[in-house]
Design an enzyme around this catalytic site. Sequence first.
Site, mmCIF file in Angstrom:
data_model
loop_
_atom_site.group_PDB
_atom_site.id
_atom_site.type_symbol
_atom_site.label_atom_id
_atom_site.label_comp_id
_atom_site.label_asym_id
_atom_site.label_seq_id
_atom_site.Cartn_x
_atom_site.Cartn_y
_atom_site.Cartn_z
ATOM 1 N N GLY A 150 -4.461 11.476 33.097
ATOM 2 C CA GLY A 150 -4.913 11.801 34.459
ATOM 3 C C GLY A 150 -4.110 12.998 34.954
ATOM 4 O O GLY A 150 -3.515 13.738 34.160
ATOM 5 N N ARG A 151 -4.076 13.155 36.268
ATOM 6 C CA ARG A 151 -3.395 14.327 36.851
ATOM 7 C C ARG A 151 -1.925 14.375 36.427
ATOM 8 O O ARG A 151 -1.418 15.409 36.012
ATOM 9 C CB ARG A 151 -3.439 14.254 38.377
ATOM 10 C CG ARG A 151 -4.811 14.225 38.976
ATOM 11 C CD ARG A 151 -4.661 14.007 40.479
ATOM 12 N NE ARG A 151 -5.922 13.879 41.164
ATOM 13 C CZ ARG A 151 -6.586 12.720 41.298
ATOM 14 N NH1 ARG A 151 -6.115 11.616 40.772
ATOM 15 N NH2 ARG A 151 -7.728 12.686 41.954
ATOM 16 N N ILE A 152 -1.212 13.241 36.544
ATOM 17 C CA ILE A 152 0.225 13.246 36.249
ATOM 18 C C ILE A 152 0.453 13.396 34.749
ATOM 19 O O ILE A 152 1.316 14.165 34.314
ATOM 20 C CB ILE A 152 0.908 11.980 36.816
ATOM 21 C CG1 ILE A 152 0.727 11.931 38.343
ATOM 22 C CG2 ILE A 152 2.395 11.949 36.455
ATOM 23 C CD1 ILE A 152 1.177 10.633 39.005
ATOM 24 N N ARG A 172 -8.517 6.811 28.240
ATOM 25 C CA ARG A 172 -9.627 5.856 28.345
ATOM 26 C C ARG A 172 -10.732 6.208 27.365
ATOM 27 O O ARG A 172 -10.988 7.396 27.115
ATOM 28 C CB ARG A 172 -10.224 5.927 29.754
ATOM 29 C CG ARG A 172 -9.703 4.868 30.674
ATOM 30 C CD ARG A 172 -10.543 4.900 31.910
ATOM 31 N NE ARG A 172 -10.417 6.194 32.572
ATOM 32 C CZ ARG A 172 -9.942 6.346 33.798
ATOM 33 N NH1 ARG A 172 -9.555 5.307 34.473
ATOM 34 N NH2 ARG A 172 -9.865 7.529 34.362
ATOM 35 N N THR A 220 7.048 5.989 34.283
ATOM 36 C CA THR A 220 7.091 6.334 35.718
ATOM 37 C C THR A 220 5.811 5.848 36.401
ATOM 38 O O THR A 220 5.514 6.273 37.516
ATOM 39 C CB THR A 220 7.209 7.868 35.916
ATOM 40 O OG1 THR A 220 6.180 8.505 35.152
ATOM 41 C CG2 THR A 220 8.560 8.391 35.490
ATOM 42 N N ARG A 222 3.822 2.101 36.325
ATOM 43 C CA ARG A 222 4.042 0.797 36.944
ATOM 44 C C ARG A 222 4.747 -0.096 35.936
ATOM 45 O O ARG A 222 4.387 -0.133 34.748
ATOM 46 C CB ARG A 222 2.712 0.147 37.357
ATOM 47 C CG ARG A 222 2.095 0.713 38.621
ATOM 48 C CD ARG A 222 2.946 0.430 39.867
ATOM 49 N NE ARG A 222 2.339 0.911 41.092
ATOM 50 C CZ ARG A 222 2.564 2.091 41.662
ATOM 51 N NH1 ARG A 222 3.406 2.952 41.107
ATOM 52 N NH2 ARG A 222 1.978 2.412 42.799
ATOM 53 N N GLU A 251 9.722 -5.570 39.966
ATOM 54 C CA GLU A 251 10.383 -4.697 40.922
ATOM 55 C C GLU A 251 10.548 -5.376 42.288
ATOM 56 O O GLU A 251 9.584 -5.994 42.749
ATOM 57 C CB GLU A 251 9.496 -3.449 41.055
ATOM 58 C CG GLU A 251 10.210 -2.227 41.496
ATOM 59 C CD GLU A 251 9.346 -0.990 41.307
ATOM 60 O OE1 GLU A 251 8.836 -0.756 40.195
ATOM 61 O OE2 GLU A 251 9.175 -0.270 42.286
ATOM 62 N N HIS A 269 12.464 3.783 41.370
ATOM 63 C CA HIS A 269 11.097 4.191 41.750
ATOM 64 C C HIS A 269 11.117 5.475 42.604
ATOM 65 O O HIS A 269 10.680 5.492 43.758
ATOM 66 C CB HIS A 269 10.387 3.052 42.498
ATOM 67 C CG HIS A 269 8.890 3.134 42.400
ATOM 68 N ND1 HIS A 269 8.079 2.027 42.349
ATOM 69 C CD2 HIS A 269 8.047 4.195 42.345
ATOM 70 C CE1 HIS A 269 6.804 2.404 42.274
ATOM 71 N NE2 HIS A 269 6.767 3.730 42.277
HETATM 72 C C1 DGY Z 1 2.588 5.827 43.978
HETATM 73 O O1 DGY Z 1 2.238 6.671 44.809
HETATM 74 O O2 DGY Z 1 1.799 5.032 43.474
HETATM 75 C C2 DGY Z 1 4.027 5.818 43.578
HETATM 76 O O3 DGY Z 1 4.349 4.796 42.760
HETATM 77 C C3 DGY Z 1 4.932 5.867 44.785
HETATM 78 O O4 DGY Z 1 5.010 7.201 45.085
#
Ligand code: DGY
Length: 303
Positions: A150-152, A172, A220, A222, A251, A269
Amino acid sequence: MKVFVGRPLVEPSTAEILAGHDVVFGAGGLPASEWPLLAAVDVLLPTPRERVTEAILAAAPHLGLVASHSVGVDHVDLEACRRRGIRVTNTPDVLTEATADLAWALILAVARRIREGEALVRSGSWDGWKPRELLGVSLQGKTLGIYGMGRIGRAVARRGEAFGMRVVAFDRGQSEEDFGEFLSKVDVLSIHVPLTDATRGRFGEREFRRMKEAAILVNTARGPIVDETALVAALSSKRLLGAGLDVYQREPQIHPGLVFLPNVVLLPHLGSATFETRLAMARLACEEIARFARGEPPLHQVA
Ligand code: DGY
């Protein structure tokens, strides 16, 4: 319009964009003591720490919008919102680069043993340069695996190319066979998928066994995507070289096995935690509320 904001945000966001609305702030976490305040609320602005459950929705019978201050929406019962005709929005795009930077901070910290080096200097026991001291691994020419393009994921991949890494991705629509092949290739695995029923526990003992020995895992996205007990075992037995974690299975509780491992870097986080990004997220969530109040279509609707 009556707006309940889960906890104080970076300003100017609510103060400017929601001026003229009746805005109430919670102390964080939406405890039951705050539920009576929801009875007259039209809009809820939660962060990922405020779980929007069926019980919360029942306590807010006039709710028309949940404007989440996050890109991930696993803390919101989307199905229940749909059933009740409540719109849900999120804050994508504005946190892409900050989160990709943090994933890279973790990759570099683990590969170059930053945590151990820092501790050595601060301990006062470092006695000077040595050819074999705290040797990490080079990233140049290695393979970066992006789980979720995705974007990240794409932003992390772009940085990988700048570091001279070969980038492979699993996204996916690819098969289990492709997944096995992907795992077997990567030296650094960076996770960038949302938490869903399909991704919960996706990385466990079986997956770690299919990865290269001495691979690095960075999460980074979940926490529950990774089985932490299996991760602790893989790291303790040196099956994996190291891990960089910004998110956790339960968490904010941290698996006790992770805390004492030297080859793990743990952050609280912080993916989107730059002033600019958190301000942009707060303003985007408020903008969704302002649009809702004006009867305009949402910018980023997820339900
Ligand atoms: C999100 O936006 O989902 C991050 O986990 C918190 O910035």
